[in-house]
Write a protein that holds these residues in place. Sequence first.
Motif, PDB file in Angstrom:
ATOM      1  N   UNK A  41     -18.168  22.614 -41.029  1.00 36.36           N
ATOM      2  CA  UNK A  41     -18.757  22.962 -41.986  1.00 36.36           C
ATOM      3  C   UNK A  41     -18.059  22.936 -43.221  1.00 36.36           C
ATOM      4  N   UNK A  42     -17.836  23.786 -42.866  1.00 41.78           N
ATOM      5  CA  UNK A  42     -16.695  24.512 -44.107  1.00 41.78           C
ATOM      6  C   UNK A  42     -17.045  25.576 -44.595  1.00 41.78           C
ATOM      7  N   UNK A  43     -18.327  26.229 -43.131  1.00 41.45           N
ATOM      8  CA  UNK A  43     -19.123  27.196 -44.338  1.00 41.45           C
ATOM      9  C   UNK A  43     -18.124  28.899 -44.134  1.00 41.45           C
ATOM     10  N   UNK A  44     -16.762  29.151 -43.461  1.00 39.12           N
ATOM     11  CA  UNK A  44     -16.201  29.394 -42.602  1.00 39.12           C
ATOM     12  C   UNK A  44     -14.682  29.462 -43.349  1.00 39.12           C
ATOM     13  N   UNK A  45     -14.152  30.418 -44.187  1.00 38.00           N
ATOM     14  CA  UNK A  45     -12.924  30.334 -45.069  1.00 38.00           C
ATOM     15  C   UNK A  45     -12.086  31.249 -45.192  1.00 38.00           C
ATOM     16  N   UNK A  46     -10.387  30.745 -45.324  1.00 38.79           N
ATOM     17  CA  UNK A  46      -9.997  31.909 -46.283  1.00 38.79           C
ATOM     18  C   UNK A  46      -9.737  32.823 -45.334  1.00 38.79           C
ATOM     19  N   UNK A  47      -9.640  34.530 -45.448  1.00 44.76           N
ATOM     20  CA  UNK A  47      -9.983  35.610 -44.666  1.00 44.76           C
ATOM     21  C   UNK A  47     -10.561  35.408 -43.747  1.00 44.76           C
ATOM     22  N   UNK A  48     -11.808  34.500 -43.802  1.00 42.09           N
ATOM     23  CA  UNK A  48     -13.319  35.228 -42.989  1.00 42.09           C
ATOM     24  C   UNK A  48     -12.845  34.390 -41.545  1.00 42.09           C
ATOM     25  N   UNK A  49     -11.401  33.022 -42.153  1.00 39.33           N
ATOM     26  CA  UNK A  49     -11.229  32.606 -40.361  1.00 39.33           C
ATOM     27  C   UNK A  49     -10.903  33.363 -39.668  1.00 39.33           C
ATOM     28  N   UNK A  50      -9.241  33.940 -39.595  1.00 43.35           N
ATOM     29  CA  UNK A  50      -8.821  34.628 -38.551  1.00 43.35           C
ATOM     30  C   UNK A  50     -10.116  35.914 -38.346  1.00 43.35           C
ATOM     31  N   UNK A  51     -10.726  36.595 -38.853  1.00 45.26           N
ATOM     32  CA  UNK A  51     -11.619  37.790 -39.094  1.00 45.26           C
ATOM     33  C   UNK A  51     -12.845  37.355 -37.276  1.00 45.26           C
ATOM     34  N   UNK A 102     -21.678  34.857 -44.749  1.00 42.33           N
ATOM     35  CA  UNK A 102     -22.330  34.941 -45.009  1.00 42.33           C
ATOM     36  C   UNK A 102     -23.510  32.609 -44.961  1.00 42.33           C
ATOM     37  N   UNK A 103     -23.585  32.104 -45.049  1.00 41.69           N
ATOM     38  CA  UNK A 103     -24.334  30.702 -45.341  1.00 41.69           C
ATOM     39  C   UNK A 103     -23.910  30.235 -46.470  1.00 41.69           C
ATOM     40  N   UNK A 104     -24.203  29.032 -46.052  1.00 36.61           N
ATOM     41  CA  UNK A 104     -23.771  28.477 -47.928  1.00 36.61           C
ATOM     42  C   UNK A 104     -24.588  28.448 -48.990  1.00 36.61           C
ATOM     43  N   UNK A 105     -25.398  29.713 -48.785  1.00 34.28           N
ATOM     44  CA  UNK A 105     -26.741  29.928 -50.172  1.00 34.28           C
ATOM     45  C   UNK A 105     -26.606  31.200 -50.287  1.00 34.28           C
TER      46      UNK A 105
END
Length: 292
Positions: free
Chosen positions: A239-249, A218-221
């Motif tokens: 820009x930090x849109x992707x974080x946490x568990x989405x990073x390794x994915x 998902x984007x920031x919105x």
Amino acid sequence: MPTISPLEKAEILSEALPYIQAFFDKTIVIKYGGNAMIDEELKEGFASDVVLLKLVGMNPVVVHGGGPQINELLDRIGKKGEFIQGMRVTDAETMDVVEMVLGGHVNKEIVSLINKHGGKAVGLTGQDGHFIKAHKLYLKDDAGAGTVDIGQVGEIESIDATIVSHLDAADFIPVIAPIGVDSKGESYNINADLVAGKLAETLKAEKLILMTNTPGVLDKQGQLLTGLTATKIDALFADGTISGGMLPKISSALDAAKNGVNSVHIIDGRVKHALLLEVLTSQGVGTMIRAN
Ligand SMILES: Nc1ncnc2c1ncn2[C@@H]1O[C@H](COP(=O)(O)OP(=O)(O)O)[C@@H](O)[C@H]1O
Ligand SMILES: CC(=O)N[C@@H](CCC(=O)OP(=O)(O)O)C(=O)O
């Protein structure tokens, strides 16, 4: 549910034909995230989808997670799960829990569900035949200058997919828990997305499907991004849109796309039969990741 006529039903079934022809005898690596294992109905639907894909001539290989299930057991023993850059900090006691939950409970539950639906599933961890070789992972710190020690977390060195290919060829469905092993026999906790991506590359899979608990990336919105390339992904990391568990994915999805896996998708595992929709219909669900 809207009622459909017998003709409409037949037409829907017949729409699957080109997909069955295109993916016949092709390997499809499916990452089943712990967050998509929400209730019995969804789990049953997942298992029956995997069996259907096998019976129409594809080679599904399941790699599963179990992050929330590990957290649940940690909670019960009074321990709090901690993550850095999407990776669990894994001390010796946590590693015991990881092996119990991933190698034991979750793996056997998926095996048993697939078997219940008429498949022949075999559960494995990277310890079996030493097929996932790993060494200790050191993360880069935020400044990029030093490293962070997160305990018994592994970085994949190599995967010997012979055992997986043999199982496929003999009509079994491999169900793999993301635990690696080093030359001394030490076990390592590995993020399941990374195992799924590397295995898809090694097997030269046609598809890698990562099933999670969001409609896709998902984007920031909060809007779904249906297609992503390396350049766009770099910007979303920055820009930090992707974080946490989405990073390794995303990292493993992009690596797989760059290294020969034809199509890589992140889809919503909370949707019943999401797997069938992705493989056997033209309904594009989720986010497709491309190298460029
Ligand atoms: N841009 C993003 N789009 C969608 N999800 C994101 C995004 N950035 C971070 N996430 C988080 O990543 C989570 C999925 O990763 P994870 O919790 O590891 O799931 P899984 O157990 O399926 O591997 C989502 O539930 C969401 O909280
Ligand atoms: C190192 C690391 O983070 N390992 C993961 C392995 C399980 C996993 O990846 O589960 P999901 O796919 O459900 O998130 C963990 O301990 O949670």
